[in-house]
Enzyme design. Sequence first.
Site, PDB file in Angstrom:
ATOM      1  CD  GLU A 168       8.584  44.381 -17.743  1.00  7.84           C
ATOM      2  OE1 GLU A 168       8.541  45.625 -17.835  1.00  7.84           O
ATOM      3  OE2 GLU A 168       8.226  43.618 -18.647  1.00  7.84           O
ATOM      4  CB  THR A 179      10.181  48.110 -16.188  1.00  2.00           C
ATOM      5  OG1 THR A 179      10.135  47.699 -17.554  1.00  2.00           O
ATOM      6  CG2 THR A 179       9.006  49.007 -15.863  1.00  2.00           C
TER       7      THR A 179
HETATM    8  P1  ADP Z   1      14.032  46.959 -21.345  1.00  2.00           P
HETATM    9  O1  ADP Z   1      13.009  46.563 -22.370  1.00  2.00           O
HETATM   10  O2  ADP Z   1      15.422  46.508 -21.707  1.00  2.00           O
HETATM   11  O3  ADP Z   1      13.627  46.542 -19.955  1.00  2.00           O
HETATM   12  P2  ADP Z   1      13.312  49.661 -20.556  1.00  2.00           P
HETATM   13  O4  ADP Z   1      12.917  50.747 -21.496  1.00  2.00           O
HETATM   14  O5  ADP Z   1      12.234  49.090 -19.701  1.00  2.00           O
HETATM   15  O6  ADP Z   1      14.075  48.558 -21.401  1.00  2.00           O
HETATM   16  O7  ADP Z   1      14.488  50.232 -19.634  1.00  2.00           O
HETATM   17  C1  ADP Z   1      14.977  49.446 -18.578  1.00  2.00           C
HETATM   18  C2  ADP Z   1      16.427  49.736 -18.275  1.00  2.00           C
HETATM   19  O8  ADP Z   1      16.600  51.117 -17.963  1.00  2.00           O
HETATM   20  C3  ADP Z   1      16.908  48.986 -17.034  1.00  2.00           C
HETATM   21  O9  ADP Z   1      17.393  47.690 -17.367  1.00  2.00           O
HETATM   22  C4  ADP Z   1      18.017  49.889 -16.505  1.00  2.00           C
HETATM   23  O10 ADP Z   1      19.273  49.528 -17.051  1.00  2.00           O
HETATM   24  C5  ADP Z   1      17.622  51.273 -16.989  1.00  2.00           C
HETATM   25  N1  ADP Z   1      17.059  52.170 -15.948  1.00  2.00           N
HETATM   26  C6  ADP Z   1      17.434  53.476 -15.786  1.00  2.00           C
HETATM   27  N2  ADP Z   1      16.750  54.048 -14.774  1.00  2.00           N
HETATM   28  C7  ADP Z   1      15.920  53.096 -14.272  1.00  2.00           C
HETATM   29  C8  ADP Z   1      14.969  53.089 -13.184  1.00  2.00           C
HETATM   30  N3  ADP Z   1      14.735  54.190 -12.438  1.00  2.00           N
HETATM   31  N4  ADP Z   1      14.303  51.933 -12.938  1.00  2.00           N
HETATM   32  C9  ADP Z   1      14.528  50.836 -13.697  1.00  2.00           C
HETATM   33  N5  ADP Z   1      15.404  50.777 -14.720  1.00  2.00           N
HETATM   34  C10 ADP Z   1      16.119  51.894 -15.018  1.00  2.00           C
HETATM   35 MG    MG Z   2      11.677  47.075 -19.171  1.00  2.00          MG
END
Ligand code: ADP
Ligand code: MG
Length: 147
Positions: free
Chosen positions: A78, A26
């Site tokens: 998110e 997300t």
């Molecule tokens: P965070 O805690 O940093 O939000 P996440 O595990 O939720 O980490 O991963 C989010 C990140 O993954 C996004 O900021 C983006 O860079 C990347 N990402 C890759 N594919 C997707 C997708 N289909 N939807 C949303 N984010 C994605």
């Molecule tokens: Mg996230």
Amino acid sequence: RSLPYFCRGQVVRGFGRGSKDLGIPTANFPESVVDNLPADISTGIYYGWARVDNGDIHKMVMSIGWNPYYKNTKKSMETHVIHKFKEDFYGQMLSVAMVGYIRPERGFESLDELKAAIHSDIEEAKIKLDLPEHLKLKEHHFFKTSQ
Ligand code: ADP
Ligand code: MG
């Protein structure tokens, strides 16, 4: 109601709640975008359209919730883009059109239950967004401008 609602912002790092471990990353919006949300947008799960920089427009589901990092005094937004990306897109411009509401936030007994709920949200989003009135928002001038 304030839908559809359009907003964009640079993707920031979340608080490592391990959404990638769930297989459902997300992308987080910065505080400035969250602070601009209309007051009548309730927390919960929304569906709509999303675009990273000048890329293709994809379906998305978004959770608006209370952010534990700020002791639940601030909201977070998110977005899970329903598309398989080759790479992360931190720092890139995420443009979204929030189109409809799926359900309020709720607690879950287990991770599996949470995952199942998210997958059913994704299926609902996919179906709803194929309705002509939602499909036409992909052509909205909001998505025409180059980022
Ligand atoms: P965070 O805690 O940093 O939000 P996440 O595990 O939720 O980490 O991963 C989010 C990140 O993954 C996004 O900021 C983006 O860079 C990347 N990402 C890759 N594919 C997707 C997708 N289909 N939807 C949303 N984010 C994605
Ligand atoms: Mg996230």
